[in-house]
Write an enzyme that holds these catalytic residues in place. Structure first.
Site, short mmCIF file in Angstrom:
data_model
loop_
_atom_site.label_atom_id
_atom_site.label_comp_id
_atom_site.label_asym_id
_atom_site.label_seq_id
_atom_site.Cartn_x
_atom_site.Cartn_y
_atom_site.Cartn_z
N ASP A 1 -35.92 -1.55 -0.01
CA ASP A 1 -37.28 -1.09 0.03
C ASP A 1 -37.17 0.30 0.44
OD1 ASP A 1 -39.15 -2.12 -0.85
OD2 ASP A 1 -39.88 -2.84 0.72
N ASP B 1 -38.52 6.75 -2.41
CA ASP B 1 -39.63 6.06 -2.95
C ASP B 1 -40.39 8.01 -2.05
OD1 ASP B 1 -42.62 6.11 -2.30
OD2 ASP B 1 -43.13 5.15 -0.82
N GLY C 1 -50.56 -4.22 3.33
CA GLY C 1 -50.43 -5.43 4.73
C GLY C 1 -51.71 -6.01 4.17
#
Length: 295
Positions: free
Chosen positions: A82, A104, A181
């Site tokens: 991830d 990312d 979150g």
């Protein structure tokens, strides 16, 4: 069975109107719980790792856990990296046994993001693994990465098409109003944007920030092409709270295996609920049959 590449799995999910649940593993027990939950539903599953988790354990330890669980299982299991910004770590994952990697570089301007992503594309091709990349900035906290609401940038469908056309991704992560979150207030997910991006790119979308979204939101996003849904924060809370709850109910029990089993069962139940919610139940046989047809 051996670990599988994420690319054909997510294409199958997108083509068949379901999403594969992707959970950020914490330890061996959570890996075991993911795979056993998937087995119980005859579904595929994605075991994800953050960079922080790899730093805490090691590449070799994590691969050994996931391979052990997957090789003794009849369902498809992906080991995916991830959100990662470190290209050296990304390549080490591909070398060590991950079957999918994510770069990312979303904090950088379009061209710089694309250039870094192309470097990772070369790694993915070299090791024959799946690849995810991100365009736009998803708000919230993901491990040590923090994106404030005012800094989040929703993904433009035209930019998304240019990005995906240049990379041939297994999964495309983009900003559509979700957040990492727990949500503060009601999330505003842009379903029209999800649909427009998927029509423009024809690339399975990875929906980040799954914790706290309603069943209706999941269903709408999956119907519009979200083929991978990430769950991390929810798992972290169940992982810790399950031990607290067991200790409150059994204050004089100091047998570690009973505590660990209570935690395992709570996490396994969480995994099963999301796998079923995303439509993964009984999709494993169809996916495995599709692999034979393309072999």
């Amino acid at each position: 069975m051996p670990l599988v590449n994420m690319k054909p799995l997510l294409r199958h999910a997108m083509d068949n109107g379901y999403a594969v649940a992707a959970f950020n593993l914490v330890d061996y027990n959570t890996v075991k719980g993911m795979v056993k939950a998937a087995e119980g539903l005859n579904a595929p599953v994605i075991c994800q790792t953050s960079s922080k988790t790899i730093d805490y354990y090691s590449h070799e330890e994590i691969v050994s856990w996931v391979r052990t669980c997957a090789e003794n299982s009849p369902v498809p299991v992906v080991l995916h990296l991830d959100h990662c910004k470190d290209i050296a770590m990304i390549e080490k994952c591909a070398q060590t046994g991950w079957t999918s990697i994510m770069i990312d570089a979303s904090e950088f301007p379009f061209e710089e993001n694309l250039e870094m992503s192309k470097r990772v594309r070369d790694i993915a091709e070299k090791y024959n693994v799946g690849m995810e990349a991100e365009l736009g900035q998803i708000m919230g906290v993901e491990d040590d990465m923090v994106v404030a609401e005012e800094d989040s940038v929703l993904t433009d469908p035209e930019d998304a098409k240019k990005f995906c056309d240049a990379l041939d991704l297994s999964a495309f992560a983009c900003a559509v109003g979700t957040a990492h979150g727990f949500y503060k207030g009601e999330p505003v997910v842009d379903f029209d944007r999800i649909e427009a991006i998927n029509k423009a790119t024809n690339t399975p979308m990875a929906l980040h920030g799954g914790t706290g979204l309603s069943d209706e939101t999941f269903a709408k996003a999956i119907a519009r092409g979200s083929a991978k849904v990430n769950i991390s924060t929810n798992l972290k809370h169940v992982f810790v709270k399950s031990v607290d709850e067991y200790r409150r109910a059994n204050p004089d029990d100091y047998e570690p295996l009973r505590v660990i089993d209570a935690q395992y069962q709570a996490c396994k139940d969480l995994f099963a609920s999301f796998i079923e919610k995303f439509g993964g139940k009984d999709q494993a046989p169809s996916f495995l049959e599709s692999l034979k047809e393309t072999a």
